[in-house]
Scaffold this active site. Structure first.
Site, PDB file in Angstrom:
ATOM      1  N   LEU A   8       0.822  -1.198   0.000  1.00  0.00           N
ATOM      2  CA  LEU A   8       0.000   0.000   0.000  1.00  0.00           C
ATOM      3  C   LEU A   8       0.856   1.248   0.000  1.00  0.00           C
ATOM      4  O   LEU A   8       1.885   1.326   0.643  1.00  0.00           O
ATOM      5  CB  LEU A   8      -0.863   0.037   1.267  1.00  0.00           C
ATOM      6  CG  LEU A   8      -2.057  -0.913   1.225  1.00  0.00           C
ATOM      7  CD1 LEU A   8      -2.862  -0.716   2.467  1.00  0.00           C
ATOM      8  CD2 LEU A   8      -2.906  -0.652   0.020  1.00  0.00           C
ATOM      9  N   LEU A 394      -9.137   0.879  -5.137  1.00  0.00           N
ATOM     10  CA  LEU A 394      -8.314   1.087  -6.327  1.00  0.00           C
ATOM     11  C   LEU A 394      -7.174   2.035  -5.992  1.00  0.00           C
ATOM     12  O   LEU A 394      -7.402   3.204  -5.670  1.00  0.00           O
ATOM     13  CB  LEU A 394      -9.173   1.654  -7.469  1.00  0.00           C
ATOM     14  CG  LEU A 394     -10.297   0.724  -7.933  1.00  0.00           C
ATOM     15  CD1 LEU A 394     -11.206   1.429  -8.911  1.00  0.00           C
ATOM     16  CD2 LEU A 394      -9.717  -0.538  -8.566  1.00  0.00           C
ATOM     17  N   GLU A 395      -5.952   1.552  -6.088  1.00  0.00           N
ATOM     18  CA  GLU A 395      -4.791   2.320  -5.651  1.00  0.00           C
ATOM     19  C   GLU A 395      -3.986   2.892  -6.804  1.00  0.00           C
ATOM     20  O   GLU A 395      -2.909   3.461  -6.594  1.00  0.00           O
ATOM     21  CB  GLU A 395      -3.906   1.438  -4.769  1.00  0.00           C
ATOM     22  CG  GLU A 395      -4.645   0.960  -3.536  1.00  0.00           C
ATOM     23  CD  GLU A 395      -3.780   0.101  -2.643  1.00  0.00           C
ATOM     24  OE1 GLU A 395      -2.547   0.126  -2.792  1.00  0.00           O
ATOM     25  OE2 GLU A 395      -4.348  -0.591  -1.790  1.00  0.00           O
ATOM     26  N   ASN A 396      -4.490   2.746  -8.002  1.00  0.00           N
ATOM     27  CA  ASN A 396      -3.773   3.270  -9.160  1.00  0.00           C
ATOM     28  C   ASN A 396      -4.603   4.317  -9.896  1.00  0.00           C
ATOM     29  O   ASN A 396      -4.502   4.484 -11.093  1.00  0.00           O
ATOM     30  CB  ASN A 396      -3.398   2.125 -10.103  1.00  0.00           C
ATOM     31  CG  ASN A 396      -2.453   1.136  -9.429  1.00  0.00           C
ATOM     32  OD1 ASN A 396      -1.322   1.469  -9.127  1.00  0.00           O
ATOM     33  ND2 ASN A 396      -2.937  -0.069  -9.163  1.00  0.00           N
TER      34      ASN A 396
END
Length: 569
Positions: A8, A394-396
């Site tokens: 993360l 959603l980390e992008n």
């Protein structure tokens, strides 16, 4: 959320000190250009290459795609200690007010002006997957005849794109002499994308030359937005309303669109969270083996009120997802057993939801078609496995316009008891202008809780403008304050933390620190140096990555934090 499967915050760790300077930039209220104003910038759309523009370290070039309008746009790439600053000198008149704007896309992007003779201003946006307009205004001094306007990115971040920059105001005599903007045409394609008992969600086609849109309910203007969707709230249940939209820019407002009718749903006592307890604990369950204790859903302790199954899998269809139980990695756990365990948890009053994303998640919802694919596929997965809702992790990057449309369409299918949670990284919730924060606010009426990840972050700004380090009670309380004071209800805010030191790369805090932060925010006790201006007794609770890492550490986190959350007033 684990360092093997979910590193993360990998984009945020270098921000340990840089974010302070970035967020210190001022944002000034935007003025309206008059009918006699012109665009004083030269080569504002980069149609003549880099003519009239200078970029630091040769960081800028023109590209044919993506463009906001015309056939070219600026692409500028930060490298090393260079932030890809591109600027030009613009002739202006003294004692005059100008509106500065530009359309940007890509990495972190800044727009500003220096040499005004009064107060220099600037504004910025986090990385964006679609074109977004930055706008601010400035006033020139009594002897100011030229200013420097600029764009730049941020150190170590990806390239940004800029197009259609404008400095609208009195003709300074040195610009292109661009004509006044023309009044845009009326929007087409207005439709109702979803309703609840108290709201209606609308979407329409973009209008060329428009900088904003006004929404009318039964002939009365009720709100204004910059995108091509909006949610009108405060409506009565089981009631029909007529909606129209107009397009606006500095030249004026278009005629109204064709009207559409939306009828709100009947009142329901569940909405946005089903029958969850007032204070709830969320835990992510790993559908894979990365060294943490392998679990069945039935193994998850009863302290967890929401179990987020991590993760759904992307398909080759844009925006669509599926779910594949890792039976082999989970010691032969069968799909039938899994479904039965989900039903048993629900019978015990728990919610089980499917999480979309993760550090390696590749789901992208950036068009109307992909939004529809997302809603349809998630609903299909919910029906097949009996899930109560969805978690957005959603980390992008995500597109707030189309993700909001997708979630509203999903809610319309699943009904008002659908659980909707989010797990943004810390950087994603530093400003209400960020895409994640915007998405949360767009769907506030159907949102259950935002469990921001207070880890793998380095240092971040609190709501008081001070810098706080992860791993402290102040980091939890001062960053939660940003969400609590910028639009989210206390019941929609949770504290996301690792279950053990092995669950994340940094930011672990002991359960006692989590409990102290909960006390500080809800009762103003056990605070650190940061003390919120008021208490938030309805704070939703806490989240952890993961139930598996919790089990690896003897379930100490859920035992301590779970009991404390459920004992909150």
């Amino acid at each position: 959320m684990d360092p093997v499967r979910r590193r993360l915050g990998r984009r945020t760790r270098f921000w340990a000190g840089a974010v302070t300077a970035a967020l210190a930039l001022s944002v000034t209220a935007v003025g309206q250009a008059s009918a006699a104003d012109v665009n004083n910038a030269k080569n504002a759309g980069f149609e003549s290459g880099m003519s009239d523009w200078t970029c630091s370290a040769n960081s800028g070039t023109t590209v044919a795609s993506p463009v906001h309008a015309g056939s070219a746009a600026l692409k500028a790439t930060p490298a090393g200690q260079d932030n890809a600053r591109c600027s030009q000198s613009v002739a202006v008149k003294p004692n005059s007010t100008y509106t500065l704007s530009a359309w940007v896309q890509g990495g972190y992007t800044y727009l500003g002006v220096t040499g005004t003779g009064t107060t220099d201003v600037s504004t910025w946006t986090p990385d964006s997957a679609s074109w977004k307009e930055l706008t601010t205004s400035f006033t020139t001094g009594s002897s100011t005849t030229s200013v420097t306007v600029y764009t730049h990115g941020w150190y170590g971040q990806s390239a940004y794109y800029a197009d259609d920059l404008s400095v609208f105001g009195p003709d300074g005599g040195g610009g292109d002499g661009d004509p006044d903007p023309t009044v845009p045409s009326a929007p087409a394609g207005l439709s109702v994308s979803g309703t609840t008992a108290t709201s209606a969600s609308l979407a329409w086609n973009a209008v060329s030359g428009a900088t904003g849109y006004n929404i009318y309910r039964d002939g009365t203007k009720v709100t204004a937005v910059t995108g091509t969707s909006a949610t009108v709230t405060g409506l009565a249940a089981s009631t029909s309303y007529a909606f129209q939209v107009t397009a606006t820019n500095p030249a004026g407002e278009s005629a109204k669109s064709a009207a559409v009718t939306a009828r709100t749903k009947e009142q329901d006592d569940g909405g946005g969270g089903g029958d969850l307890p007032k204070h709830a604990v969320t835990g992510y369950w790993q559908n894979f083996n990365n060294g943490a204790t392998v679990q069945k859903i039935s193994d998850v302790p009863s302290a967890y009120d929401i179990i987020a199954v991590a993760f759904a899998d992307a398909t080759t269809t844009p925006g669509a997802v599926t779910f594949n139980l890792d039976s082999a990695g989970l010691g032969g756990y069968t799909v039938d057993q899994f479904k039965a365990d989900v039903r048993a948890k629900q019978a015990a009053g728990k919610k089980v939801i499917i999480s979309v994303g993760g550090e390696k998640g590749t789901v992208s919802v950036n068009s109307a078609a992909s939004a529809t694919n997302f809603a349809n596929s998630v609903y299909s997965v919910m029906q097949e496995y009996g899930f109560d809702g969805v978690d957005i992790d959603l980390e992008n990057g995500l597109n707030p316009t189309y993700m909001s449309q997708a979630l509203r369409a999903l809610s319309a299918k699943a009904g008002p008891d659908m659980i909707l949670t989010m797990a943004p990284q810390t950087i994603d919730m530093q400003s209400a202008s960020g895409s994640y924060f915007q998405t949360a606010l767009n769907v506030k009426d159907i949102l259950t809780v935002v469990n921001m990840q207070y880890y793998n972050s380095g240092t971040m700004l609190g709501c008081d403008g001070k810098v706080y380090a992860q791993g402290t009670v102040d980091f939890l309380t001062a960053l939660a304050c940003i969400q609590l004071e910028n639009g989210l209800a206390p019941s929609q805010v949770g504290l996301g933390v690792p279950a053990s030191t092995r669950a994340a790369g940094g930011g672990y805090v002991s359960p006692s620190v989590v409990n102290a932060a909960l006390d500080c925010l809800t009762k103003a006790t056990n605070c650190g140096s940061f003390k919120p201006s008021k208490t938030y007794p309805d704070l939703r609770g806490a989240m952890t990555w993961s139930t598996n890492w919790d089990a690896t550490a003897g379930n100490g986190w859920s035992s301590a934090v779970g009991a404390h959350v459920h004992a909150l007033p």
